[in-house]
Design a protein around this motif. Structure first.
Motif, PDB file in Angstrom:
ATOM      1  N   UNK A   1      45.079  61.943  43.177  1.00  0.00           N
ATOM      2  CA  UNK A   1      43.613  62.116  42.809  1.00  0.00           C
ATOM      3  C   UNK A   1      43.933  61.692  41.279  1.00  0.00           C
ATOM      4  N   UNK A   2      45.182  61.855  40.689  1.00  0.00           N
ATOM      5  CA  UNK A   2      45.384  61.453  39.399  1.00  0.00           C
ATOM      6  C   UNK A   2      45.530  60.080  39.330  1.00  0.00           C
ATOM      7  N   UNK A   3      46.545  59.599  40.168  1.00  0.00           N
ATOM      8  CA  UNK A   3      46.656  58.156  40.289  1.00  0.00           C
ATOM      9  C   UNK A   3      45.428  57.454  40.343  1.00  0.00           C
ATOM     10  N   UNK A   4      44.534  57.845  41.310  1.00  0.00           N
ATOM     11  CA  UNK A   4      43.405  57.006  41.519  1.00  0.00           C
ATOM     12  C   UNK A   4      42.398  57.008  40.328  1.00  0.00           C
ATOM     13  N   UNK A   5      42.478  58.040  39.691  1.00  0.00           N
ATOM     14  CA  UNK A   5      41.558  58.172  38.455  1.00  0.00           C
ATOM     15  C   UNK A   5      42.078  57.381  37.408  1.00  0.00           C
ATOM     16  N   UNK A   6      43.349  57.298  37.366  1.00  0.00           N
ATOM     17  CA  UNK A   6      44.025  56.202  36.533  1.00  0.00           C
ATOM     18  C   UNK A   6      43.786  54.774  36.744  1.00  0.00           C
ATOM     19  N   UNK A   7      44.075  54.529  38.089  1.00  0.00           N
ATOM     20  CA  UNK A   7      44.014  53.025  38.418  1.00  0.00           C
ATOM     21  C   UNK A   7      42.436  52.388  38.215  1.00  0.00           C
ATOM     22  N   UNK A   8      41.713  53.259  38.631  1.00  0.00           N
ATOM     23  CA  UNK A   8      40.159  52.675  38.712  1.00  0.00           C
ATOM     24  C   UNK A   8      39.814  51.987  37.303  1.00  0.00           C
ATOM     25  N   UNK A   9      39.957  52.743  36.127  1.00  0.00           N
ATOM     26  CA  UNK A   9      39.781  52.052  34.942  1.00  0.00           C
ATOM     27  C   UNK A   9      40.447  50.990  34.554  1.00  0.00           C
ATOM     28  N   UNK A  10      41.984  51.247  34.851  1.00  0.00           N
ATOM     29  CA  UNK A  10      42.891  50.223  34.593  1.00  0.00           C
ATOM     30  C   UNK A  10      42.570  48.840  35.437  1.00  0.00           C
ATOM     31  N   UNK A  11      42.020  49.072  36.498  1.00  0.00           N
ATOM     32  CA  UNK A  11      41.622  47.595  37.196  1.00  0.00           C
ATOM     33  C   UNK A  11      40.347  46.976  36.358  1.00  0.00           C
ATOM     34  N   UNK A  12      39.542  47.992  35.960  1.00  0.00           N
ATOM     35  CA  UNK A  12      38.249  47.018  35.171  1.00  0.00           C
ATOM     36  C   UNK A  12      39.004  46.517  33.681  1.00  0.00           C
ATOM     37  N   UNK A  13      39.814  47.356  33.297  1.00  0.00           N
ATOM     38  CA  UNK A  13      40.382  46.869  31.877  1.00  0.00           C
ATOM     39  C   UNK A  13      41.240  45.463  31.915  1.00  0.00           C
ATOM     40  N   UNK A  14      42.200  45.593  33.126  1.00  0.00           N
ATOM     41  CA  UNK A  14      43.111  44.343  33.099  1.00  0.00           C
ATOM     42  C   UNK A  14      42.524  43.208  34.180  1.00  0.00           C
ATOM     43  N   UNK A  15      41.710  43.553  34.948  1.00  0.00           N
ATOM     44  CA  UNK A  15      41.515  42.458  35.949  1.00  0.00           C
ATOM     45  C   UNK A  15      39.819  41.927  35.665  1.00  0.00           C
ATOM     46  N   UNK A  16      38.954  43.172  35.611  1.00  0.00           N
ATOM     47  CA  UNK A  16      37.505  42.540  35.294  1.00  0.00           C
ATOM     48  C   UNK A  16      37.263  42.034  33.992  1.00  0.00           C
ATOM     49  N   UNK A  17      37.725  42.659  32.927  1.00  0.00           N
ATOM     50  CA  UNK A  17      37.512  42.345  32.003  1.00  0.00           C
ATOM     51  C   UNK A  17      37.936  40.839  31.592  1.00  0.00           C
ATOM     52  N   UNK A  18      38.985  40.406  32.042  1.00  0.00           N
ATOM     53  CA  UNK A  18      39.495  38.975  32.159  1.00  0.00           C
ATOM     54  C   UNK A  18      38.378  38.009  32.450  1.00  0.00           C
ATOM     55  N   UNK A  19      37.811  38.505  33.383  1.00  0.00           N
ATOM     56  CA  UNK A  19      36.609  37.493  34.049  1.00  0.00           C
ATOM     57  C   UNK A  19      35.300  37.667  33.163  1.00  0.00           C
ATOM     58  N   UNK A  20      34.991  38.970  32.732  1.00  0.00           N
ATOM     59  CA  UNK A  20      33.729  39.188  31.950  1.00  0.00           C
ATOM     60  C   UNK A  20      33.881  38.525  30.699  1.00  0.00           C
ATOM     61  N   UNK A  21      34.827  38.320  30.127  1.00  0.00           N
ATOM     62  CA  UNK A  21      35.357  37.977  28.618  1.00  0.00           C
ATOM     63  C   UNK A  21      34.366  36.791  28.169  1.00  0.00           C
ATOM     64  N   UNK A  22      34.593  35.806  28.990  1.00  0.00           N
ATOM     65  CA  UNK A  22      34.043  34.391  28.844  1.00  0.00           C
ATOM     66  C   UNK A  22      32.568  34.487  28.969  1.00  0.00           C
ATOM     67  N   UNK A  23      31.930  35.587  29.973  1.00  0.00           N
ATOM     68  CA  UNK A  23      30.545  35.516  30.346  1.00  0.00           C
ATOM     69  C   UNK A  23      29.772  36.502  29.433  1.00  0.00           C
ATOM     70  N   UNK A  24      30.417  37.416  28.578  1.00  0.00           N
ATOM     71  CA  UNK A  24      29.644  38.222  27.916  1.00  0.00           C
ATOM     72  C   UNK A  24      29.987  38.212  26.518  1.00  0.00           C
ATOM     73  N   UNK A  25      29.303  37.466  25.734  1.00  0.00           N
ATOM     74  CA  UNK A  25      29.684  37.413  24.332  1.00  0.00           C
ATOM     75  C   UNK A  25      29.300  38.481  23.417  1.00  0.00           C
ATOM     76  N   UNK A  26      29.779  39.237  22.469  1.00  0.00           N
ATOM     77  CA  UNK A  26      29.718  40.175  21.762  1.00  0.00           C
ATOM     78  C   UNK A  26      29.349  39.874  20.251  1.00  0.00           C
TER      79      UNK A  26
END
Length: 263
Positions: A25-50
């Motif tokens: 449970x602890x690992x799953x709770x940690x892996x989920x946001x880390x996947x967004x931070x390290x994987x999805x954010x890399x793809x969204x960075x170019x698509x979403x200007x801030x």
């Protein structure tokens, strides 16, 4: 008073021991946001200007923007996970045994809420530590200032989980109801994109996101990480938490609530 504090200590200790034994449970709770931070954010960075929006004083990387939202994700998913354990305890009979104690029902439910919030806050700080090692660092004071915001947001989302657990009569129905709540609540918020970006595609969508209590919780955490208060977000989060808690207390009332047929 001694009996109430003993119950609080016992329930918090029980939930802490359960959490320690459930390492997945602890690992799953940690892996989920880390996947967004390290994987999805890399793809969204170019698509979403801030643009430069408070509390940021300059342009930031997309990874920095989504950290508060991922903190909220941990609180949200753990609140729902806590509601799952409540449904399980009710089916096994331990929840009913707990609620038949001479202590007020509202205090017993509040103790469960405190226990789940404490675990959620621990998970968030673990995630922030990993994000710091990854290179996403907040102001030093922000790591301390965010603690009250995490507690308030955790109690609000935990109270939502309590209210939902009073609706779920069988463990098999948990997944459907949780998916109906978690994903709309998370994606229709500012966890992944700012409101002005959403307004570019749909004003209605922007209004829905603005009304989402999870949005308010995320913005409260975002400002707190920069040691700045966001009083409107705090106020709406507290009001939402009180509403969800009142709904949970009503739902667990055997005379009037959702579980009255179960007795």
């Amino acid at each position: 008073m001694n009996a109430a504090l003993t119950a609080l200590r016992a329930i918090v200790t029980r939930e802490a021991l359960r959490f320690v034994r459930q390492r997945g449970r602890f690992i799953a709770a940690l892996v989920r946001p880390l996947v967004w931070l390290m994987v999805f954010a890399a793809g969204f960075r170019a698509a979403l200007g801030l643009s430069i929006t408070p509390p940021y004083q300059t342009y930031i990387q997309y990874e920095t923007y989504i950290v508060p939202g991922l903190c909220g994700m941990i609180l949200l998913f753990n609140g729902m996970q806590s509601s799952l354990s409540l449904v399980y305890d009710r089916e096994m009979g331990s929840m009913r045994l707990l609620l038949t104690s001479p202590l007020p029902r509202w205090w017993l439910l509040f103790c469960r809420l405190v226990a789940s919030t404490a675990i959620s806050v621990l998970q968030v700080y673990t995630f922030l530590a990993v994000a710091w090692l990854y290179g996403i660092q907040m102001p030093t004071l922000g790591y301390l200032a965010v603690l009250p915001a995490l507690v308030v947001a955790g109690i609000m989302l935990g109270a939502l989980g309590l209210a939902l657990s009073s609706l779920i009569k069988q463990l098999e129905n948990f997944a459907g109801i949780m998916n109906f709540v978690i994903f709309p609540m998370f994606f229709l918020s500012t966890a992944l994109y700012p409101l002005w970006k959403m307004a570019e595609s749909s004003t209605l969508l922007r209004d829905i996101c603005a009304a989402n209590p999870f949005t308010r919780a995320v913005e409260m955490i975002r400002f707190a990480l920069y040691a700045e208060p966001n009083w409107p977000a705090l106020g709406w989060t507290v009001l939402a938490g009180l509403f969800f808690l009142a709904l949970a207390l009503w739902g667990y009332d055997p005379a009037r609530g959702f579980l009255r047929r179960k007795g």
